[in-house]
Write a protein that holds these residues in place. Structure first.
Motif, PDB file in Angstrom:
ATOM      1  N   GLY A  17      16.772 -50.116  -4.189  1.00  0.00           N
ATOM      2  CA  GLY A  17      17.728 -50.658  -3.303  1.00  0.00           C
ATOM      3  C   GLY A  17      17.175 -52.029  -2.735  1.00  0.00           C
ATOM      4  N   ILE A  18      15.731 -51.941  -2.675  1.00  0.00           N
ATOM      5  CA  ILE A  18      15.256 -53.379  -2.067  1.00  0.00           C
ATOM      6  C   ILE A  18      15.647 -54.507  -3.312  1.00  0.00           C
ATOM      7  CG2 ILE A  18      13.097 -54.444  -1.695  1.00  0.00           C
ATOM      8  CD1 ILE A  18      12.153 -51.743  -0.432  1.00  0.00           C
ATOM      9  N   GLU A 200       5.334 -54.232   8.482  1.00  0.00           N
ATOM     10  CA  GLU A 200       5.298 -52.670   8.058  1.00  0.00           C
ATOM     11  C   GLU A 200       6.790 -52.222   8.352  1.00  0.00           C
ATOM     12  OE1 GLU A 200       3.950 -48.263   8.992  1.00  0.00           O
ATOM     13  OE2 GLU A 200       2.898 -49.811   9.852  1.00  0.00           O
ATOM     14  N   VAL A 201       7.576 -51.775   7.121  1.00  0.00           N
ATOM     15  CA  VAL A 201       8.867 -51.150   7.232  1.00  0.00           C
ATOM     16  C   VAL A 201       8.546 -49.366   7.147  1.00  0.00           C
ATOM     17  CG1 VAL A 201      11.014 -50.485   6.215  1.00  0.00           C
ATOM     18  CG2 VAL A 201      10.384 -52.868   6.518  1.00  0.00           C
ATOM     19  N   ARG A 202       8.842 -48.767   8.059  1.00  0.00           N
ATOM     20  CA  ARG A 202       8.362 -47.319   8.108  1.00  0.00           C
ATOM     21  C   ARG A 202       9.945 -46.430   8.097  1.00  0.00           C
ATOM     22  NH1 ARG A 202       4.708 -45.981  12.956  1.00  0.00           N
ATOM     23  NH2 ARG A 202       3.131 -47.126  11.579  1.00  0.00           N
ATOM     24  N   PRO A 203      10.078 -46.156   6.882  1.00  0.00           N
ATOM     25  CA  PRO A 203      11.298 -45.158   6.580  1.00  0.00           C
ATOM     26  C   PRO A 203      11.174 -43.555   7.233  1.00  0.00           C
ATOM     27  CG  PRO A 203      10.592 -46.121   4.632  1.00  0.00           C
ATOM     28  CD  PRO A 203       9.532 -46.638   5.533  1.00  0.00           C
ATOM     29  N   PRO A 235      18.626 -45.820   0.308  1.00  0.00           N
ATOM     30  CA  PRO A 235      17.500 -46.851   0.042  1.00  0.00           C
ATOM     31  C   PRO A 235      18.181 -48.286   0.591  1.00  0.00           C
ATOM     32  CG  PRO A 235      17.917 -45.239  -1.645  1.00  0.00           C
ATOM     33  CD  PRO A 235      18.782 -44.701  -0.707  1.00  0.00           C
ATOM     34  N   ALA A 236      19.490 -48.232   0.683  1.00  0.00           N
ATOM     35  CA  ALA A 236      20.072 -49.628   1.113  1.00  0.00           C
ATOM     36  C   ALA A 236      19.756 -49.777   2.670  1.00  0.00           C
ATOM     37  CB  ALA A 236      21.676 -49.473   1.015  1.00  0.00           C
ATOM     38  N   ASP A 237      19.481 -48.855   3.266  1.00  0.00           N
ATOM     39  CA  ASP A 237      19.233 -48.814   4.773  1.00  0.00           C
ATOM     40  C   ASP A 237      17.808 -49.558   4.868  1.00  0.00           C
ATOM     41  OD1 ASP A 237      21.483 -47.530   6.294  1.00  0.00           O
ATOM     42  OD2 ASP A 237      20.537 -45.592   5.623  1.00  0.00           O
ATOM     43  N   GLY A 240      17.723 -53.229   3.623  1.00  0.00           N
ATOM     44  CA  GLY A 240      18.466 -54.118   4.768  1.00  0.00           C
ATOM     45  C   GLY A 240      17.404 -54.636   5.780  1.00  0.00           C
ATOM     46  N   ALA A 241      16.214 -53.598   6.001  1.00  0.00           N
ATOM     47  CA  ALA A 241      15.099 -54.285   6.936  1.00  0.00           C
ATOM     48  C   ALA A 241      14.277 -55.267   6.012  1.00  0.00           C
ATOM     49  CB  ALA A 241      14.284 -52.926   7.065  1.00  0.00           C
ATOM     50  N   VAL A 242      13.908 -54.951   4.828  1.00  0.00           N
ATOM     51  CA  VAL A 242      13.150 -55.644   4.186  1.00  0.00           C
ATOM     52  C   VAL A 242      13.697 -57.194   3.816  1.00  0.00           C
ATOM     53  CG1 VAL A 242      12.050 -56.181   1.844  1.00  0.00           C
ATOM     54  CG2 VAL A 242      12.122 -54.047   2.755  1.00  0.00           C
ATOM     55  N   VAL A 243      15.149 -57.182   3.640  1.00  0.00           N
ATOM     56  CA  VAL A 243      15.992 -58.354   3.574  1.00  0.00           C
ATOM     57  C   VAL A 243      15.771 -59.151   5.002  1.00  0.00           C
ATOM     58  CG1 VAL A 243      18.118 -59.519   3.261  1.00  0.00           C
ATOM     59  CG2 VAL A 243      17.461 -57.677   1.602  1.00  0.00           C
ATOM     60  N   GLN A 244      15.763 -58.702   5.620  1.00  0.00           N
ATOM     61  CA  GLN A 244      15.917 -59.251   7.113  1.00  0.00           C
ATOM     62  C   GLN A 244      14.547 -60.028   7.563  1.00  0.00           C
ATOM     63  OE1 GLN A 244      18.363 -60.320   9.488  1.00  0.00           O
ATOM     64  NE2 GLN A 244      19.590 -59.372   7.825  1.00  0.00           N
TER      65      GLN A 244
END
Length: 269
Positions: A17-18, A200-203, A235-237, A240-244
């Motif tokens: 997704g990323i 850090e992105v924390r799913p 994964p798209a959720d 979206g955070a990584v892209v931002q």
């Protein structure tokens, strides 16, 4: 020349997704993954942008060298590292019974590997061309109104709600993700003077092959109010955070945690 991203485990689940999200934003992407190259998938991804695939493991430092060199040989630079690859314990065992081999495997892939890949990539980023406006030297303070320095690179660590949420049947996983959270803070502090941002992105609970075996458990928990948003994440959720974060629109923020968990981290009565 496109901006260049390294995405470990970028061929499946959250990582895929990323990869797809970054390609849509014009990034070229180098993937590191343990499986033989999935030729059909890579051909499909190359329809959306430029992708290369390096077979290797994030817990092998020699593979780090091949991976970074492959990206630099193809594109000449690295703008973004996404430390995404990770594993769960092969067997969920009570911490009174867990095996040292499982602990070593999970910590090696989830924490030690990304830590030293970050070290290697950060040194590459530091050696790249200087920002347009120099970052103040150690001990100096930028004057009010001074133009913000250019961002030399961005590093995003994908951790888990397990960094702060206890699961006593997979302690090694929780410890590895708590370690990733501290590593993020360490690298953010060390690399800020170099013009490199670290996040850090924390799913939370994300629908992937890693969670497929516990679908019924989490379906029941979501129905019982596990999160304010009563659904699985995708994964798209996370992408979206990584892209931002990769967009460079927060040049005065580093070390931040972005929760992607439907609000599960919010304490509620």
């Amino acid at each position: 020349m496109p901006k260049v991203a390294l995405v470990t485990g970028g061929n499946r689940g959250i990582g895929l997704g990323i990869t797809q999200g970054l390609l849509a934003e014009g990034y070229a992407v180098a993937i590191l993954a343990t499986r033989p190259e999935p030729a059909e998938l890579i051909a499909e991804l190359n329809q959306a942008g430029e992708v290369i695939y390096v077979q290797g493991s994030v817990d092998n430092l020699e593979d780090h060298a091949r991976y970074v060199d492959a990206a630099r040989e193809r594109w000449g630079r690295i703008d973004l590292l996404v430390n995404n690859a990770g594993v769960a314990p092969s067997v969920r065992a009570d911490i009174l019974e867990a095996e040292p081999e499982s602990f070593d495997r999970v910590l090696g892939i989830n924490l030690r590997g990304p830590y030293f890949l970050t070290q290697r990539v950060a040194n590459v980023m530091i050696a790249q061309e200087a920002p347009a406006t120099a970052t103040p030297e150690a001990g100096e303070v930028a004057t009010p109104g001074e133009t913000a320095p250019s961002i030399r690179g961005t590093i995003v660590n994908v951790s888990s709600t397990s960094a702060v949420t206890v699961s006593t049947n997979r302690g090694e996983y929780c410890i590895s993700k708590a370690g990733v959270a501290m590593a993020t803070q360490l690298w953010a502090a060390r690399l800020a003077p170099e013009g490199i941002l670290v996040y850090e992105v924390r799913p939370g609970v994300i629908a992937t092959d890693m969670t497929a075996g516990v679908k019924d458990k989490y379906d029941e928990q979501f129905a019982g109010g596990l999160a304010p948003m009563p659904r699985w994440g995708t994964p798209a959720d996370v992408a979206g955070a990584v892209v931002q974060l990769s967009a460079g629109r927060m040049p005065y923020s580093t070390g931040e945690i972005i929760n992607v968990d439907g609000g599960m981290h919010i304490p509620r009565l």
